[in-house]
Design an enzyme around this catalytic site. Structure first.
Site, short mmCIF file in Angstrom:
data_model
loop_
_atom_site.label_atom_id
_atom_site.label_comp_id
_atom_site.label_asym_id
_atom_site.label_seq_id
_atom_site.Cartn_x
_atom_site.Cartn_y
_atom_site.Cartn_z
N CYS A 77 -37.95 -36.65 -14.97
CA CYS A 77 -38.46 -37.46 -13.86
C CYS A 77 -39.35 -38.59 -14.38
O CYS A 77 -38.91 -39.43 -15.12
CB CYS A 77 -39.14 -36.59 -12.81
SG CYS A 77 -39.27 -37.45 -11.21
N HIS A 177 -35.17 -32.99 -11.62
CA HIS A 177 -36.09 -31.91 -12.01
C HIS A 177 -35.30 -30.69 -12.44
O HIS A 177 -34.84 -29.91 -11.61
CB HIS A 177 -37.01 -31.55 -10.83
CG HIS A 177 -38.01 -32.62 -10.53
ND1 HIS A 177 -39.17 -32.75 -11.23
CD2 HIS A 177 -38.00 -33.61 -9.61
CE1 HIS A 177 -39.86 -33.78 -10.77
NE2 HIS A 177 -39.16 -34.33 -9.78
N GLU A 179 -36.40 -28.06 -13.69
CA GLU A 179 -37.15 -26.83 -13.40
C GLU A 179 -36.96 -26.34 -11.97
O GLU A 179 -37.26 -25.17 -11.68
CB GLU A 179 -38.63 -27.04 -13.71
CG GLU A 179 -39.38 -27.98 -12.79
CD GLU A 179 -39.20 -29.46 -13.08
OE1 GLU A 179 -39.86 -30.27 -12.40
OE2 GLU A 179 -38.42 -29.82 -13.99
#
EC number: 4.3.2.10
Length: 195
Positions: A77, A177, A179
């Site tokens: 990001c 993202h 994650e």
């Protein structure tokens, strides 16, 4: 294996920590140069605004340390955007690892900016996307993006095609993202940690 998450004034770091916990990876969260340089893998995540995050990186000397690293580095990001040459967000000079400028999505009637939510990525050309299904879905939150360029190793289309992932030498980056991108994001992280 020693994995470091770079500590700087960017949000969403806790989500990265949780993702690494889920796959059983120990990590250190630090801005210490010696610890960063001695890591086997370095993760440079972030949610934030380009100019304030670059100011912090410069204050800590991280703007010089990160581009000089020799081990695999993954930016996500804002981390990815700061690895580029320049961002239109507050006219910010970034680290220049990728020789490309980050641009704001153009105003387009009926289409919201920021680009926020799940979207598919295509045109994989990266070790990080090994074993992913075609057109895998990942989670984006951004108003600025790097155009498709010589470093592009995956693309996404929102208003225009843009770089979903970049790669140059030991530097890897994802606009989305990892994650919080479910099984797909976890696989990308696992592939990075196996490099």
């Amino acid at each position: 294996m020693k994995t470091v998450i770079i500590k700087y004034n960017a949000g969403n770091v806790q989500s990265v920590m949780y993702a690494l916990d889920r796959i059983g990876v120990d990590y250190l969260y630090t801005d210490d140069e010696a610890e960063i340089r001695s890591a086997d893998k370095v993760i440079f995540p972030g949610v934030g605004e380009a100019s304030t995050t670059m100011t912090y990186l410069r204050e800590k000397g991280l703007d010089k340390i990160i581009p000089s690293l020799k081990q695999p580095v993954l930016g996500t990001c804002v981390g990815m955007q700061l690895m580029c040459r320049f961002s239109e967000e507050n006219n910010t000079t970034c680290m220049g690892i990728f020789d490309v400028d980050v641009k704001r999505f153009p105003a387009t009637p009926g289409i919201k900016v920021p680009h926020m939510g799940w979207n598919n990525i295509t045109n994989y050309q990266s070790k990080l996307t090994q074993d992913l299904i075609d057109n895998a879905y990942v989670y984006f939150v951004h108003s600025y993006a790097a155009p498709v360029c010589e470093y592009t190793v995956a693309t996404c289309d929102y208003i225009n095609p843009f770089s979903a992932m970049l790669h140059k030498d030991n530097f890897y980056a994802a606009q989305f993202h990892c994650e919080i991108s479910g099984d797909v994001g976890q696989k990308i992280l696992e592939n990075f940690l196996k490099l």
